[in-house]
Motif scaffolding. Structure first.
Motif, PDB file in Angstrom:
ATOM      1  N   ALA A 163      12.343 -84.561 -35.179  1.00 40.71           N
ATOM      2  CA  ALA A 163      11.645 -84.383 -36.465  1.00 40.71           C
ATOM      3  C   ALA A 163      11.034 -85.690 -36.960  1.00 40.71           C
ATOM      4  N   GLY A 164      11.456 -86.815 -36.388  1.00 40.31           N
ATOM      5  CA  GLY A 164      10.857 -88.100 -36.751  1.00 40.31           C
ATOM      6  C   GLY A 164       9.638 -88.430 -35.901  1.00 40.31           C
ATOM      7  N   GLY A 165       9.241 -87.515 -35.032  1.00 40.32           N
ATOM      8  CA  GLY A 165       8.099 -87.751 -34.147  1.00 40.32           C
ATOM      9  C   GLY A 165       6.844 -87.045 -34.627  1.00 40.32           C
ATOM     10  N   LEU A 166       5.804 -87.094 -33.823  1.00 38.45           N
ATOM     11  CA  LEU A 166       4.496 -86.566 -34.222  1.00 38.45           C
ATOM     12  C   LEU A 166       4.522 -85.046 -34.436  1.00 38.45           C
ATOM     13  N   ILE A 167       4.944 -84.305 -33.414  1.00 36.33           N
ATOM     14  CA  ILE A 167       4.887 -82.848 -33.504  1.00 36.33           C
ATOM     15  C   ILE A 167       6.045 -82.310 -34.355  1.00 36.33           C
ATOM     16  N   GLY A 168       7.226 -82.917 -34.232  1.00 45.40           N
ATOM     17  CA  GLY A 168       8.369 -82.489 -35.046  1.00 45.40           C
ATOM     18  C   GLY A 168       8.079 -82.629 -36.533  1.00 45.40           C
ATOM     19  N   SER A 169       7.467 -83.755 -36.914  1.00 42.77           N
ATOM     20  CA  SER A 169       7.160 -83.942 -38.349  1.00 42.77           C
ATOM     21  C   SER A 169       6.062 -82.978 -38.791  1.00 42.77           C
ATOM     22  N   ASP A 212      22.189 -88.297 -32.558  1.00 43.14           N
ATOM     23  CA  ASP A 212      21.721 -88.720 -31.240  1.00 43.14           C
ATOM     24  C   ASP A 212      21.950 -87.549 -30.284  1.00 43.14           C
ATOM     25  N   LEU A 213      20.859 -86.961 -29.830  1.00 45.85           N
ATOM     26  CA  LEU A 213      20.968 -85.749 -29.007  1.00 45.85           C
ATOM     27  C   LEU A 213      21.621 -86.027 -27.647  1.00 45.85           C
ATOM     28  N   ALA A 214      21.652 -87.303 -27.256  1.00 48.40           N
ATOM     29  CA  ALA A 214      22.300 -87.637 -25.983  1.00 48.40           C
ATOM     30  C   ALA A 214      23.822 -87.598 -26.115  1.00 48.40           C
ATOM     31  N   MET A 272      11.729 -88.590 -24.466  1.00 50.51           N
ATOM     32  CA  MET A 272      11.108 -89.875 -24.172  1.00 50.51           C
ATOM     33  C   MET A 272       9.684 -89.491 -23.796  1.00 50.51           C
ATOM     34  N   SER A 273       8.760 -89.660 -24.736  1.00 47.54           N
ATOM     35  CA  SER A 273       7.454 -89.012 -24.607  1.00 47.54           C
ATOM     36  C   SER A 273       6.354 -89.919 -24.072  1.00 47.54           C
ATOM     37  N   ARG A 274       6.658 -91.210 -23.929  1.00 47.57           N
ATOM     38  CA  ARG A 274       5.611 -92.105 -23.440  1.00 47.57           C
ATOM     39  C   ARG A 274       5.748 -92.277 -21.935  1.00 47.57           C
ATOM     40  N   LEU A 315       9.190 -78.153 -25.637  1.00 45.60           N
ATOM     41  CA  LEU A 315       7.863 -78.777 -25.538  1.00 45.60           C
ATOM     42  C   LEU A 315       7.698 -79.462 -24.189  1.00 45.60           C
ATOM     43  N   SER A 316       6.716 -78.979 -23.430  1.00 40.90           N
ATOM     44  CA  SER A 316       6.383 -79.616 -22.155  1.00 40.90           C
ATOM     45  C   SER A 316       4.927 -80.087 -22.216  1.00 40.90           C
ATOM     46  N   THR A 317       4.369 -80.405 -21.088  1.00 40.78           N
ATOM     47  CA  THR A 317       3.137 -81.184 -21.062  1.00 40.78           C
ATOM     48  C   THR A 317       2.166 -80.712 -19.980  1.00 40.78           C
ATOM     49  N   VAL A 342       6.864 -90.031 -13.400  1.00 40.53           N
ATOM     50  CA  VAL A 342       8.249 -89.697 -13.753  1.00 40.53           C
ATOM     51  C   VAL A 342       8.298 -88.761 -14.970  1.00 40.53           C
ATOM     52  N   TYR A 343       7.501 -89.054 -15.995  1.00 39.89           N
ATOM     53  CA  TYR A 343       7.498 -88.214 -17.200  1.00 39.89           C
ATOM     54  C   TYR A 343       7.292 -86.742 -16.831  1.00 39.89           C
ATOM     55  N   GLY A 344       6.249 -86.468 -16.034  1.00 42.92           N
ATOM     56  CA  GLY A 344       5.958 -85.092 -15.628  1.00 42.92           C
ATOM     57  C   GLY A 344       7.072 -84.496 -14.784  1.00 42.92           C
ATOM     58  N   THR A 353      10.267 -85.188 -15.008  1.00 40.81           N
ATOM     59  CA  THR A 353      11.400 -84.799 -15.868  1.00 40.81           C
ATOM     60  C   THR A 353      11.074 -83.518 -16.628  1.00 40.81           C
ATOM     61  N   LYS A 354       9.816 -83.343 -16.993  1.00 40.90           N
ATOM     62  CA  LYS A 354       9.438 -82.133 -17.734  1.00 40.90           C
ATOM     63  C   LYS A 354       9.518 -80.892 -16.833  1.00 40.90           C
ATOM     64  N   VAL A 355       9.106 -81.042 -15.566  1.00 41.50           N
ATOM     65  CA  VAL A 355       9.203 -79.904 -14.629  1.00 41.50           C
ATOM     66  C   VAL A 355      10.667 -79.500 -14.463  1.00 41.50           C
ATOM     67  N   ARG A 403       3.528 -75.767 -23.031  1.00 42.80           N
ATOM     68  CA  ARG A 403       2.885 -76.979 -22.499  1.00 42.80           C
ATOM     69  C   ARG A 403       1.680 -77.308 -23.381  1.00 42.80           C
ATOM     70  N   THR A 404       1.648 -78.561 -23.857  1.00 46.37           N
ATOM     71  CA  THR A 404       0.508 -78.947 -24.666  1.00 46.37           C
ATOM     72  C   THR A 404      -0.189 -80.164 -24.057  1.00 46.37           C
ATOM     73  N   SER A 405      -1.351 -80.489 -24.613  1.00 50.74           N
ATOM     74  CA  SER A 405      -2.118 -81.650 -24.142  1.00 50.74           C
ATOM     75  C   SER A 405      -1.992 -82.761 -25.184  1.00 50.74           C
ATOM     76  N   ILE A 406      -2.865 -83.739 -25.179  1.00 50.17           N
ATOM     77  CA  ILE A 406      -2.716 -84.862 -26.110  1.00 50.17           C
ATOM     78  C   ILE A 406      -2.932 -84.389 -27.556  1.00 50.17           C
ATOM     79  N   ASN A 407      -2.041 -84.860 -28.444  1.00 45.97           N
ATOM     80  CA  ASN A 407      -2.037 -84.410 -29.838  1.00 45.97           C
ATOM     81  C   ASN A 407      -2.526 -85.504 -30.778  1.00 45.97           C
ATOM     82  N   HIS A 408      -3.369 -85.098 -31.731  1.00 46.79           N
ATOM     83  CA  HIS A 408      -3.926 -85.984 -32.762  1.00 46.79           C
ATOM     84  C   HIS A 408      -3.170 -85.749 -34.060  1.00 46.79           C
TER      85      HIS A 408
HETATM   86  N1  LIG Z   1       2.146 -85.818 -28.537  1.00 48.29           N
HETATM   87  C1  LIG Z   1       1.561 -85.439 -27.437  1.00 48.29           C
HETATM   88  O1  LIG Z   1       0.373 -85.746 -27.220  1.00 48.29           O
HETATM   89  C2  LIG Z   1       2.305 -84.587 -26.450  1.00 48.29           C
HETATM   90  C3  LIG Z   1       1.601 -84.056 -25.358  1.00 48.29           C
HETATM   91  C4  LIG Z   1       2.281 -83.259 -24.443  1.00 48.29           C
HETATM   92  C5  LIG Z   1       3.623 -83.001 -24.625  1.00 48.29           C
HETATM   93  N2  LIG Z   1       4.293 -83.557 -25.682  1.00 48.29           N
HETATM   94  C6  LIG Z   1       5.718 -83.277 -25.826  1.00 48.29           C
HETATM   95  O2  LIG Z   1       5.937 -82.727 -27.116  1.00 48.29           O
HETATM   96  C7  LIG Z   1       7.177 -83.179 -27.638  1.00 48.29           C
HETATM   97  C8  LIG Z   1       6.939 -83.832 -28.978  1.00 48.29           C
HETATM   98  O3  LIG Z   1       6.028 -84.923 -28.791  1.00 48.29           O
HETATM   99  P1  LIG Z   1       5.782 -86.005 -29.910  1.00 48.29           P
HETATM  100  O4  LIG Z   1       4.438 -86.551 -29.669  1.00 48.29           O
HETATM  101  O5  LIG Z   1       6.142 -85.467 -31.225  1.00 48.29           O
HETATM  102  O6  LIG Z   1       6.842 -87.128 -29.468  1.00 48.29           O
HETATM  103  P2  LIG Z   1       7.353 -88.370 -30.326  1.00 48.29           P
HETATM  104  O7  LIG Z   1       6.428 -88.618 -31.459  1.00 48.29           O
HETATM  105  O8  LIG Z   1       7.641 -89.466 -29.383  1.00 48.29           O
HETATM  106  O9  LIG Z   1       8.704 -87.797 -30.952  1.00 48.29           O
HETATM  107  C9  LIG Z   1       9.850 -87.600 -30.186  1.00 48.29           C
HETATM  108  C10 LIG Z   1      11.017 -87.899 -31.088  1.00 48.29           C
HETATM  109  O10 LIG Z   1      12.239 -87.597 -30.389  1.00 48.29           O
HETATM  110  C11 LIG Z   1      13.166 -88.614 -30.726  1.00 48.29           C
HETATM  111  N3  LIG Z   1      14.224 -88.691 -29.733  1.00 48.29           N
HETATM  112  C12 LIG Z   1      14.127 -89.018 -28.437  1.00 48.29           C
HETATM  113  N4  LIG Z   1      15.338 -89.018 -27.869  1.00 48.29           N
HETATM  114  C13 LIG Z   1      16.226 -88.677 -28.843  1.00 48.29           C
HETATM  115  C14 LIG Z   1      17.631 -88.537 -28.892  1.00 48.29           C
HETATM  116  N5  LIG Z   1      18.398 -88.755 -27.805  1.00 48.29           N
HETATM  117  N6  LIG Z   1      18.221 -88.185 -30.050  1.00 48.29           N
HETATM  118  C15 LIG Z   1      17.478 -87.979 -31.163  1.00 48.29           C
HETATM  119  N7  LIG Z   1      16.139 -88.099 -31.179  1.00 48.29           N
HETATM  120  C16 LIG Z   1      15.536 -88.462 -30.040  1.00 48.29           C
HETATM  121  C17 LIG Z   1      12.307 -89.863 -30.765  1.00 48.29           C
HETATM  122  O11 LIG Z   1      12.971 -90.913 -31.404  1.00 48.29           O
HETATM  123  P3  LIG Z   1      12.644 -92.429 -30.952  1.00 48.29           P
HETATM  124  O12 LIG Z   1      11.201 -92.669 -31.271  1.00 48.29           O
HETATM  125  O13 LIG Z   1      13.594 -93.223 -31.776  1.00 48.29           O
HETATM  126  O14 LIG Z   1      12.918 -92.483 -29.485  1.00 48.29           O
HETATM  127  C18 LIG Z   1      11.076 -89.361 -31.506  1.00 48.29           C
HETATM  128  O15 LIG Z   1      11.258 -89.435 -32.909  1.00 48.29           O
HETATM  129  C19 LIG Z   1       7.771 -84.097 -26.576  1.00 48.29           C
HETATM  130  O16 LIG Z   1       8.644 -83.345 -25.781  1.00 48.29           O
HETATM  131  C20 LIG Z   1       6.583 -84.525 -25.773  1.00 48.29           C
HETATM  132  O17 LIG Z   1       6.953 -84.857 -24.451  1.00 48.29           O
HETATM  133  C21 LIG Z   1       3.655 -84.336 -26.602  1.00 48.29           C
END
Ligand SMILES: NC(=O)c1ccc[n+]([C@@H]2O[C@H](COP(=O)([O-])OP(=O)(O)OC[C@H]3O[C@@H](n4cnc5c(N)ncnc54)[C@H](OP(=O)(O)O)[C@@H]3O)[C@@H](O)[C@H]2O)c1
Length: 282
Positions: free
Chosen positions: A14-20, A43-45, A68-70, A104-106, A128-130, A132-134, A150-155
């Motif tokens: 929820a602190g990330g781009l799509i979650g927020s 911590d989800l881990a 780990m989205s980067r 959420l995959s990619t 590696v990112y791809g 892990t998603k597969v 599965r989504t593409s790059i998000n603005h």
């Molecule tokens: N945005 C895109 O363009 C895009 C495109 C294709 C697919 N996706 C997928 O869509 C999903 C959401 O993307 P997003 O852009 O919103 O990613 P994001 O902004 O990087 O947000 C991911 C969030 O997950 C948190 N997180 C990671 N590991 C965690 C853990 N162990 N416990 C608690 N929180 C944890 C991160 O915290 P930290 O920052 O502290 O690590 C971050 O706040 C991801 O699965 C991504 O792979 C995104």
């Protein structure tokens, strides 16, 4: 709807781009309450802590955005990428067995040689990112009631200001850094708010299996950069042309265009092209 009867949906990341964007979205279906989980809350881990919270809150569904989205981070530390992207997902899939789970995959599960990609197309990640998603997709889909999106790059605007591709470009331009963008690498950009609306709708209609959610317009990285620059001459002067064929380093799929017809049919609304979406917000 009485809050007592509402169904609860966890939103991880929820602190990330799509979650927020999900937490801010007006697309939350009637009868649902969203509970956002950020890293500082949980911590989800930590599988024990996640299971304890699950027992306490008894959520009805999850939209799992945390990752780990980067791509570069995953390439540098594949072990950590597997924990974040596969093992955390495995834990959640187990807890939400028999309940709706959206993962959420990619588009980077594909090698870029066979676009446009339908949901049934063969995956062949180049990094590696791809990978892990597969792997995580397979785990999620063991439950026939679960959904992989599965989504593409998000603005969008992320809480940390550094997750949307537009934010990365804007940060570079703010410091006067030139960006050489690929004229021959194609993506289907989408607004994070559109992705969020689609995710809520797919949860509402009970979609399962795999669904592609991306912008309706295929654009090169260079074209995308020009659109983000928005006619600002200073920014445009900082955009150069590059070719993915000359790229050295992590392999990159040249064209990951996604076929979005299944999503549109399930949702009952169209996903806009990136230009159309940008026009609507300016
Ligand atoms: N945005 C895109 O363009 C895009 C495109 C294709 C697919 N996706 C997928 O869509 C999903 C959401 O993307 P997003 O852009 O919103 O990613 P994001 O902004 O990087 O947000 C991911 C969030 O997950 C948190 N997180 C990671 N590991 C965690 C853990 N162990 N416990 C608690 N929180 C944890 C991160 O915290 P930290 O920052 O502290 O690590 C971050 O706040 C991801 O699965 C991504 O792979 C995104």
């Amino acid at each position: 709807m009485n809050g007592m009867n509402a169904r609860t949906c966890w939103v991880t990341g929820a602190g990330g781009l799509i979650g927020s964007a999900l937490m801010a979205s007006r697309g939350l279906p009637r009868g649902w309450v969203a509970v956002g989980l950020g890293r500082r809350m949980l911590d989800l881990a930590d599988a024990g802590a996640v299971a304890a919270r699950f027992r306490e809150e008894r959520p009805d569904a999850v939209i799992h955005c945390a990752a780990m989205s980067r791509t570069g981070d995953c390439q540098r530390d594949p072990g950590a990428a597997r924990v974040s992207n596969v093992e955390v997902t495995r834990g959640l899939a187990g807890l939400f067995e028999g309940k709706p789970m959206v993962f959420l995959s990619t588009d980077l599960v594909f090698d870029g040689e066979g676009a446009p990609y339908g949901e049934g197309a063969r995956t062949n990640p180049l990094m590696v990112y791809g990978e892990t998603k597969v792997e995580a997709e397979r785990v999620v889909l063991e439950d026939p009631g679960h959904l992989v999106v599965r989504t593409s790059i998000n603005h969008g605007r992320s809480p940390t200001g550094d997750r949307g591709f537009n934010e990365e470009m804007e940060r570079a331009w703010a410091t006067g850094r030139r960006l050489d963008l690929f004229v021959d690498e194609y993506r289907c950009p989408i607004g994070a708010e559109v992705t969020a609306r689609a995710l809520w709708r797919l949860l509402e209609v009970g979609a399962t299996g795999i669904v592609h959610v991306a912008g309706a317009q295929r654009l090169s990285r260079w074209e995308i950069g020009r659109l983000v620059a928005g006619g600002d001459a200073r920014r445009e002067a900082l955009i150069g042309e590059a070719s993915v064929r000359a790229h050295v380093g992590m392999r990159r799929p040249a064209d990951t265009t996604l076929d979005i017809r299944r999503a549109q049919g399930l949702m009952g609304f169209e996903l806009p092209g990136y230009e159309e979406w940008l026009r609507g917000r300016r």
